[in-house]
Design an enzyme around this catalytic site. Structure first.
Site, PDB file in Angstrom:
ATOM      1  N   HIS A 233       0.828  -1.212   0.000  1.00  0.00           N
ATOM      2  CA  HIS A 233       0.000   0.000   0.000  1.00  0.00           C
ATOM      3  C   HIS A 233       0.866   1.266   0.000  1.00  0.00           C
ATOM      4  CE1 HIS A 233      -3.886  -2.065   1.000  1.00  0.00           C
ATOM      5  NE2 HIS A 233      -3.062  -2.957   1.491  1.00  0.00           N
TER       6      HIS A 233
ATOM      7  N   ASN B 132     -10.198  -2.826   2.859  1.00  0.00           N
ATOM      8  CA  ASN B 132      -9.972  -2.806   1.412  1.00  0.00           C
ATOM      9  C   ASN B 132     -11.289  -2.516   0.693  1.00  0.00           C
ATOM     10  OD1 ASN B 132      -7.217  -3.317   1.297  1.00  0.00           O
ATOM     11  ND2 ASN B 132      -7.447  -5.531   1.132  1.00  0.00           N
TER      12      ASN B 132
ATOM     13  N   TYR C 220       1.127  -3.883  12.101  1.00  0.00           N
ATOM     14  CA  TYR C 220       1.068  -2.459  11.744  1.00  0.00           C
ATOM     15  C   TYR C 220       1.856  -1.589  12.706  1.00  0.00           C
ATOM     16  CZ  TYR C 220      -2.176  -3.815   8.156  1.00  0.00           C
ATOM     17  OH  TYR C 220      -2.713  -4.400   7.045  1.00  0.00           O
TER      18      TYR C 220
HETATM   19  C1  HEM Z   1      -1.677 -10.918   7.910  1.00  0.00           C
HETATM   20  C2  HEM Z   1      -2.058 -10.139   6.916  1.00  0.00           C
HETATM   21  C3  HEM Z   1      -1.540  -8.751   6.699  1.00  0.00           C
HETATM   22  C4  HEM Z   1      -0.355  -8.177   7.054  1.00  0.00           C
HETATM   23  C5  HEM Z   1       0.794  -8.832   7.801  1.00  0.00           C
HETATM   24  C6  HEM Z   1      -0.374  -6.809   6.593  1.00  0.00           C
HETATM   25  C7  HEM Z   1       0.653  -5.912   6.742  1.00  0.00           C
HETATM   26  C8  HEM Z   1       0.633  -4.605   6.335  1.00  0.00           C
HETATM   27  C9  HEM Z   1       1.701  -3.662   6.501  1.00  0.00           C
HETATM   28  C10 HEM Z   1       3.036  -3.973   7.168  1.00  0.00           C
HETATM   29  C11 HEM Z   1       1.302  -2.479   5.995  1.00  0.00           C
HETATM   30  C12 HEM Z   1       2.099  -1.188   5.944  1.00  0.00           C
HETATM   31  C13 HEM Z   1       1.754  -0.380   7.164  1.00  0.00           C
HETATM   32  C14 HEM Z   1       2.535   0.904   7.262  1.00  0.00           C
HETATM   33  O1  HEM Z   1       3.714   0.923   6.927  1.00  0.00           O
HETATM   34  O2  HEM Z   1       1.938   1.914   7.723  1.00  0.00           O
HETATM   35  C15 HEM Z   1      -0.032  -2.656   5.513  1.00  0.00           C
HETATM   36  C16 HEM Z   1      -0.811  -1.658   4.969  1.00  0.00           C
HETATM   37  C17 HEM Z   1      -2.153  -1.802   4.722  1.00  0.00           C
HETATM   38  N1  HEM Z   1      -2.901  -2.952   4.811  1.00  0.00           N
HETATM   39 FE1  HEM Z   1      -2.248  -4.748   5.382  1.00  0.00          FE
HETATM   40  N2  HEM Z   1      -1.572  -6.565   5.974  1.00  0.00           N
HETATM   41  C18 HEM Z   1      -2.313  -7.725   6.020  1.00  0.00           C
HETATM   42  C19 HEM Z   1      -3.586  -7.909   5.528  1.00  0.00           C
HETATM   43  C20 HEM Z   1      -4.428  -6.904   5.158  1.00  0.00           C
HETATM   44  C21 HEM Z   1      -5.838  -7.044   4.916  1.00  0.00           C
HETATM   45  C22 HEM Z   1      -6.622  -8.364   5.045  1.00  0.00           C
HETATM   46  C23 HEM Z   1      -6.308  -5.804   4.617  1.00  0.00           C
HETATM   47  C24 HEM Z   1      -7.708  -5.359   4.308  1.00  0.00           C
HETATM   48  C25 HEM Z   1      -8.788  -5.969   4.725  1.00  0.00           C
HETATM   49  C26 HEM Z   1      -5.190  -4.884   4.658  1.00  0.00           C
HETATM   50  C27 HEM Z   1      -5.261  -3.529   4.417  1.00  0.00           C
HETATM   51  C28 HEM Z   1      -4.194  -2.660   4.473  1.00  0.00           C
HETATM   52  C29 HEM Z   1      -4.299  -1.250   4.153  1.00  0.00           C
HETATM   53  C30 HEM Z   1      -5.546  -0.506   3.729  1.00  0.00           C
HETATM   54  C31 HEM Z   1      -3.015  -0.719   4.312  1.00  0.00           C
HETATM   55  C32 HEM Z   1      -2.596   0.722   4.049  1.00  0.00           C
HETATM   56  C33 HEM Z   1      -2.856   1.589   5.269  1.00  0.00           C
HETATM   57  C34 HEM Z   1      -2.490   3.009   4.951  1.00  0.00           C
HETATM   58  O3  HEM Z   1      -3.170   3.602   4.086  1.00  0.00           O
HETATM   59  O4  HEM Z   1      -1.519   3.530   5.526  1.00  0.00           O
HETATM   60  N3  HEM Z   1      -4.062  -5.583   4.983  1.00  0.00           N
HETATM   61  N4  HEM Z   1      -0.413  -3.964   5.703  1.00  0.00           N
END
Ligand code: HEM
Length: 486
Positions: free
Chosen positions: A54, A127, A334
């Site tokens: 993202h 999402n 996160y």
């Molecule tokens: C175990 C599964 C997951 C892991 C380990 C994971 C991990 C991460 C990480 C490390 C980030 C970056 C955060 C940052 O640097 O601020 C991120 C961003 C994000 N993730 Fe996940 N994620 C997972 C599953 C999901 C799922 C299932 C969704 C949605 C239902 C999701 C939605 C998002 C969104 C929207 C962002 C961006 C947030 C922003 O705009 O700063 N992720 N994710």
């Protein structure tokens, strides 16, 4: 005297910002060029590590207005009274591409909402799809590696994507959504948002229920074909959002929830904590909760978008987690990412800071005391920095047992489970979705899959077609025909 003197970082007026100090007119720089050095050194440090997923996104502020009170299910203060308003911040994103990739990739879109509530910040980090590819966090790094670039060529690798999916029938449902006509939203305003995960509400009586968020676009759904997307500038969705808000055309979403009681969860035919499955609306109807409107652009993209830190662990009393395994993994991921990407005090930055005082016993660390609101303003000043203490009367912060959530139910006779097999129905909901599509949508799905699947080897193709056939024979046949026709 200049009204707005140009200053160095220590605030002192600068005499010349065009020329470095030199030894003679044509000579080399002298060592007292500390202002030039300051500029160069600061420039070297302009980048934060981009989000590991993202990375590319757009964000804006807005308002959430309650249209139906949820007092009966939650004690969350911001969901109590009709008409009640809460400031929000929403960041949209693509998932796989880097900061300089296209807004129009065939990719899920992030839909991350921060509610600045009177009980602290509450984040829904969702999402634009109601399900996800996986249901165990142990798979997330492998999944992301397979969907990002090839380690040698640094190019997108459709064969790797399908190799991952061919080893994970649990991905079929989300893969079908991604490859459908909904796979490329025409703008961030024209797509829905979902928590995807199941969370829980608990009310003043200590009763827990399970729920999912749905944010339905009031602009309607608009999508692009792959060809249309390829012809558009990569920054199109960012431009669309900024310009709509600047001209007062505020995008909005109707926020709804699906709610399931603990008893219904025990008896229901599908596992309500499996994020690869939806809860059918006929069994769990959508209940309107409020309106979410975006009405203010960020002033500074880096400060407010790049430094924004959303976390599924940002919860408030009345809202909690569920046994969803993926959600559990995300509760750790996160905050860990923020410590690495932004720093230990990421929550002191204005975009992340709660709009209510933060009173605790955490102190110090890089950039402590940046928070412009409440007690963290000066690293909590001279307040006592250990707990427990004898200073409650003098205002030392105390825990409040009244906000404790009720005990979380487990499966009956639950045992620690060290080995699982992946036997489940991964196909029915993908088939249901396929059968909802009209002929044109089905053909788009076939073509979109065929384009990538052709690049994988025969064994992967056969496994993928086998999964599709279990969902619906016509699904597999259509993809097979599209591959042969190409
Ligand atoms: C175990 C599964 C997951 C892991 C380990 C994971 C991990 C991460 C990480 C490390 C980030 C970056 C955060 C940052 O640097 O601020 C991120 C961003 C994000 N993730 Fe996940 N994620 C997972 C599953 C999901 C799922 C299932 C969704 C949605 C239902 C999701 C939605 C998002 C969104 C929207 C962002 C961006 C947030 C922003 O705009 O700063 N992720 N994710």
């Amino acid at each position: 005297m200049n009204k707005h003197p140009l200053t160095s970082a220590n605030g002192a007026p600068v005499a010349d910002d065009n020329n470095s100090i030199t030894a003679g007119k044509r000579g080399p720089l002298t060592f007292d060029n500390h202002y030039t050095f300051e500029k160069l050194a600061h420039f070297n440090r302009e980048r934060l590590p981009e989000r590991v997923v993202h990375a590319r996104g757009s964000a804006a502020y807005g308002t959430f207005t309650v249209s139906n009170s949820l007092t009966h299910v939650t004690l969350a203060e911001f969901l109590q009274e009709v008409g009640q308003q809460t400031e929000v911040f929403l960041r949209f994103s693509t998932v796989g591409g880097g900061q300089d990739s296209s807004d129009y990739a065939r990719d899920p879109r992030g839909f991350a909402v921060k509610f600045y509530t009177s009980q602290g910040n509450y984040d829904v980090v969702g999402n634009n799809t109601p399900v996800f590819f996986l249901r165990d966090p142990i798979k997330f790094p492998d999944f992301v590696h397979s969907q990002k670039k090839n380690p040698r060529t640094n190019l997108p690798d459709a064969a790797a994507m399908f190799e991952f999916w061919a080893n994970h029938p649990q991905s079929l449902h989300q893969m079908t959504i991604l490859m459908s006509d909904r796979g490329i939203p025409a703008s961030y305003r024209h797509m829905h948002g979902f928590s995807s995960h199941t969370y829980s509400f608990y009310n003043a009586k200590g009763e827990r229920s399970w729920f999912k968020w749905h944010f339905k676009s009031n602009q309607g759904i608009k999508t692009l074909t792959g060809e249309e997307a390829a012809s558009l500038p990569s920054h199109g969705a960012q431009q669309d959002l900024v310009e709509s808000i600047d001209k007062g055309d505020f995008p909005s979403w109707t926020a709804k929830v699906q709610v399931m009681s603990e008893q219904q969860a025990r008896d229901y035919k599908i596992n309500p904590f499996d994020v690869t499955k939806v809860w059918p609306h006929q069994d769990f109807p959508l209940i309107e909760v409020g309106q979410l409107e975006l009405n203010r652009n960020v002033d500074n993209f880096f400060a407010e978008n790049e430094q924004a830190a959303f976390a599924p662990s940002n919860l408030v009393p009345g809202i909690s987690t569920s046994p969803d395994k993926m959600l559990q993994g995300r509760l750790l991921a996160y905050q860990d990412a923020h410590r690495h990407r932004i720093g230990a005090n990421a929550n002191h930055l204005p975009v992340n800071a709660p709009r209510v005082p933060v009173n605790n016993y955490q102190r110090d660390g890089a950039m402590a005391g940046m928070c412009p609101f409440g007690a963290t303003q000066n690293n909590q000043g001279s307040e006592v920095n250990f707990y427990p203490n004898d200073q409650a009367e003098q205002g030392a912060p105390q825990p409040n047992a009244q906000v404790a959530e009720p005990a979380m139910p487990l499966e009956q006779d639950a045992w620690i489970n060290r080995y699982s097999t992946d036997e489940d129905d991964h196909y029915s909901q993908a088939g249901d979705l396929f059968r909802l599509m009209n002929d044109d949508q089905k053909q788009q799905l076939f073509n979109n899959i065929a384009g990538g699947l052709q690049q994988a080897n025969a064994s992967i193709q056969q496994r993928m077609l086998g999964f599709m056939a279990k969902a619906d024979k016509a699904y597999a046949q259509g993809v097979s025909d599209a591959m042969n026709a190409a």
